[in-house]
Motif scaffolding. Structure first.
Motif, PDB file in Angstrom:
ATOM      1  N   VAL A 202       0.862  -1.171   0.000  1.00 21.66           N
ATOM      2  CA  VAL A 202       0.000   0.000   0.000  1.00 21.66           C
ATOM      3  C   VAL A 202       0.903   1.226   0.000  1.00 21.66           C
ATOM      4  O   VAL A 202       1.680   1.429   0.930  1.00 21.66           O
ATOM      5  CB  VAL A 202      -0.930   0.035   1.230  1.00 21.66           C
ATOM      6  N   ILE A 203       0.826   2.015  -1.069  1.00 21.01           N
ATOM      7  CA  ILE A 203       1.660   3.201  -1.208  1.00 21.01           C
ATOM      8  C   ILE A 203       0.804   4.437  -0.993  1.00 21.01           C
ATOM      9  O   ILE A 203      -0.238   4.604  -1.639  1.00 21.01           O
ATOM     10  CB  ILE A 203       2.325   3.265  -2.594  1.00 21.01           C
ATOM     11  N   ASP A 204       1.240   5.278  -0.079  1.00 25.82           N
ATOM     12  CA  ASP A 204       0.525   6.517   0.219  1.00 25.82           C
ATOM     13  C   ASP A 204       1.455   7.671  -0.116  1.00 25.82           C
ATOM     14  O   ASP A 204       2.459   7.890   0.554  1.00 25.82           O
ATOM     15  CB  ASP A 204       0.132   6.546   1.699  1.00 25.82           C
ATOM     16  N   ASP A 205       1.144   8.417  -1.176  1.00 25.90           N
ATOM     17  CA  ASP A 205       1.996   9.508  -1.637  1.00 25.90           C
ATOM     18  C   ASP A 205       1.189  10.800  -1.628  1.00 25.90           C
ATOM     19  O   ASP A 205       0.166  10.921  -2.307  1.00 25.90           O
ATOM     20  CB  ASP A 205       2.495   9.213  -3.049  1.00 25.90           C
ATOM     21  N   ALA A 206       1.659  11.787  -0.866  1.00 27.17           N
ATOM     22  CA  ALA A 206       0.934  13.044  -0.729  1.00 27.17           C
ATOM     23  C   ALA A 206       0.747  13.760  -2.064  1.00 27.17           C
ATOM     24  O   ALA A 206      -0.288  14.377  -2.313  1.00 27.17           O
ATOM     25  CB  ALA A 206       1.655  13.960   0.257  1.00 27.17           C
ATOM     26  N   SER A 207       1.735  13.662  -2.958  1.00 25.04           N
ATOM     27  CA  SER A 207       1.652  14.376  -4.231  1.00 25.04           C
ATOM     28  C   SER A 207       0.587  13.807  -5.166  1.00 25.04           C
ATOM     29  O   SER A 207       0.229  14.419  -6.165  1.00 25.04           O
ATOM     30  CB  SER A 207       3.004  14.366  -4.945  1.00 25.04           C
ATOM     31  N   LEU A 208       0.072  12.607  -4.829  1.00 27.77           N
ATOM     32  CA  LEU A 208      -0.941  11.958  -5.670  1.00 27.77           C
ATOM     33  C   LEU A 208      -2.312  11.915  -4.997  1.00 27.77           C
ATOM     34  O   LEU A 208      -3.237  11.299  -5.528  1.00 27.77           O
ATOM     35  CB  LEU A 208      -0.494  10.534  -6.009  1.00 27.77           C
ATOM     36  N   MET A 209      -2.452  12.573  -3.849  1.00 22.03           N
ATOM     37  CA  MET A 209      -3.665  12.420  -3.052  1.00 22.03           C
ATOM     38  C   MET A 209      -4.927  12.937  -3.735  1.00 22.03           C
ATOM     39  O   MET A 209      -6.032  12.479  -3.430  1.00 22.03           O
ATOM     40  CB  MET A 209      -3.499  13.111  -1.690  1.00 22.03           C
ATOM     41  N   PHE A 210      -4.786  13.870  -4.673  1.00 18.46           N
ATOM     42  CA  PHE A 210      -5.969  14.423  -5.337  1.00 18.46           C
ATOM     43  C   PHE A 210      -6.245  13.784  -6.690  1.00 18.46           C
ATOM     44  O   PHE A 210      -7.286  14.039  -7.294  1.00 18.46           O
ATOM     45  CB  PHE A 210      -5.818  15.935  -5.510  1.00 18.46           C
ATOM     46  N   ARG A 211      -5.311  12.968  -7.174  1.00 21.82           N
ATOM     47  CA  ARG A 211      -5.518  12.298  -8.463  1.00 21.82           C
ATOM     48  C   ARG A 211      -6.392  11.060  -8.266  1.00 21.82           C
ATOM     49  O   ARG A 211      -6.323  10.395  -7.261  1.00 21.82           O
ATOM     50  CB  ARG A 211      -4.177  11.896  -9.083  1.00 21.82           C
ATOM     51  N   GLY A 212      -7.181  10.758  -9.253  1.00 23.67           N
ATOM     52  CA  GLY A 212      -8.044   9.583  -9.163  1.00 23.67           C
ATOM     53  C   GLY A 212      -9.372   9.841  -8.496  1.00 23.67           C
ATOM     54  O   GLY A 212     -10.255   8.979  -8.482  1.00 23.67           O
ATOM     55  N   LEU A 213      -9.556  11.048  -7.915  1.00 19.89           N
ATOM     56  CA  LEU A 213     -10.842  11.383  -7.292  1.00 19.89           C
ATOM     57  C   LEU A 213     -11.875  11.626  -8.388  1.00 19.89           C
ATOM     58  O   LEU A 213     -11.568  12.156  -9.445  1.00 19.89           O
ATOM     59  CB  LEU A 213     -10.710  12.637  -6.418  1.00 19.89           C
ATOM     60  N   THR A 214     -13.108  11.206  -8.126  1.00 13.69           N
ATOM     61  CA  THR A 214     -14.156  11.348  -9.147  1.00 13.69           C
ATOM     62  C   THR A 214     -15.394  12.035  -8.585  1.00 13.69           C
ATOM     63  O   THR A 214     -15.585  12.110  -7.378  1.00 13.69           O
ATOM     64  CB  THR A 214     -14.573   9.973  -9.703  1.00 13.69           C
ATOM     65  N   VAL A 215     -16.197  12.539  -9.503  1.00 14.65           N
ATOM     66  CA  VAL A 215     -17.494  13.111  -9.150  1.00 14.65           C
ATOM     67  C   VAL A 215     -18.544  12.425 -10.012  1.00 14.65           C
ATOM     68  O   VAL A 215     -18.249  11.938 -11.111  1.00 14.65           O
ATOM     69  CB  VAL A 215     -17.544  14.634  -9.372  1.00 14.65           C
ATOM     70  N   ILE A 216     -19.755  12.359  -9.513  1.00 16.37           N
ATOM     71  CA  ILE A 216     -20.852  11.751 -10.261  1.00 16.37           C
ATOM     72  C   ILE A 216     -21.609  12.840 -11.014  1.00 16.37           C
ATOM     73  O   ILE A 216     -22.024  13.836 -10.453  1.00 16.37           O
ATOM     74  CB  ILE A 216     -21.820  11.007  -9.312  1.00 16.37           C
ATOM     75  N   LYS A 217     -21.769  12.630 -12.311  1.00 18.93           N
ATOM     76  CA  LYS A 217     -22.508  13.594 -13.146  1.00 18.93           C
ATOM     77  C   LYS A 217     -23.666  12.885 -13.846  1.00 18.93           C
ATOM     78  O   LYS A 217     -23.516  11.752 -14.269  1.00 18.93           O
ATOM     79  CB  LYS A 217     -21.580  14.205 -14.186  1.00 18.93           C
TER      80      LYS A 217
END
Length: 217
Positions: A202-217
């Motif tokens: 399990v890799i936890d990288d602060a610089s990637l914390m906002f990537r991969g987040l999604t919203v429902i439209k």
């Protein structure tokens, strides 16, 4: 150096790999960023008088094939006189390569190198581009109703544009910056790796914390 995540193709008696051994794209990115830091460390710590290893930079990413390209700066980039920034040249000019190969076939004394058939890397293929390596001339299929929450990021990984590609306000960016700073403080050097049973990491990288987040439209 192209680092690519393994693709799970089903159970096989010849291998005990399963889905837990298949990394996400952001995990491959984190690994390449760590590799780049280690290479830089080796370069910086090289004793005087010894030849330094080449400088490497993260040139491209291809999210849908889970791959990231770490390229030699001296061999695959040039300084752009117009922008004053580095311009990656990791693409192959196949017409030129074919011409050079044909010339070599006719005259074995003729020599050529990789630098003779390089081409500029398309903007959509560059690391950090909003397309994430997906050719805009192709048709992209996303999961129903799910869209990226943020579409552009700065060099630190802080979102700069929302899901509709509109610029975020200063207050929003300041808030997101605060969240990342807190994450970095919690992780120490900004990234942690946890080994789980069965070889999963399990890799936890602060610089990637906002990537991969999604919203429902």
């Amino acid at each position: 150096v192209e680092v690519k995540g393994v693709t799970f193709c089903g159970k096989s008696d010849a291998s005990n790999l399963n889905m837990s051994n298949t990394p996400w794209h952001h995990e491959v990115v984190a690994m390449v960023q760590k590799l780049q830091k280690e290479l830089k460390k080796l370069r910086d710590e090289c004793p005087e008088g010894q030849e330094k290893i080449p400088e490497y930079g993260i040139a491209c990413e291809h999210k849908h094939s889970v791959s990231v390209l770490l390229a030699r700066v001296d061999q695959f980039s040039v300084d752009d006189p117009e922008t004053g920034k580095r311009r990656w040249r990791t693409w192959i000019d196949y017409d030129k390569f074919t011409m050079l190969a044909a010339k070599y076939a006719e005259d074995p004394t003729f020599t050529f190198g990789v630098e003779d058939y390089l081409d500029d890397t398309p903007k959509w293929a560059l690391f950090g581009a909003e397309e994430e390596g997906f050719d805009p001339t192709d048709t992209r299929h996303r999961k129903k109703k799910k869209h990226p929450k943020y579409t552009k990021y700065d060099s630190d990984g802080i979102p700069t544009h929302d899901d509709d590609r509109n610029p975020l306000g200063e207050e929003d960016r300041k808030r997101l910056r605060g969240m990342m700073d807190k994450k970095i403080s919690e992780l120490g050097d900004g990234m942690s790796v946890i080994d789980l049973k069965g070889g999963e990491k399990v890799i936890d990288d602060a610089s990637l914390m906002f990537r991969g987040l999604t919203v429902i439209k």
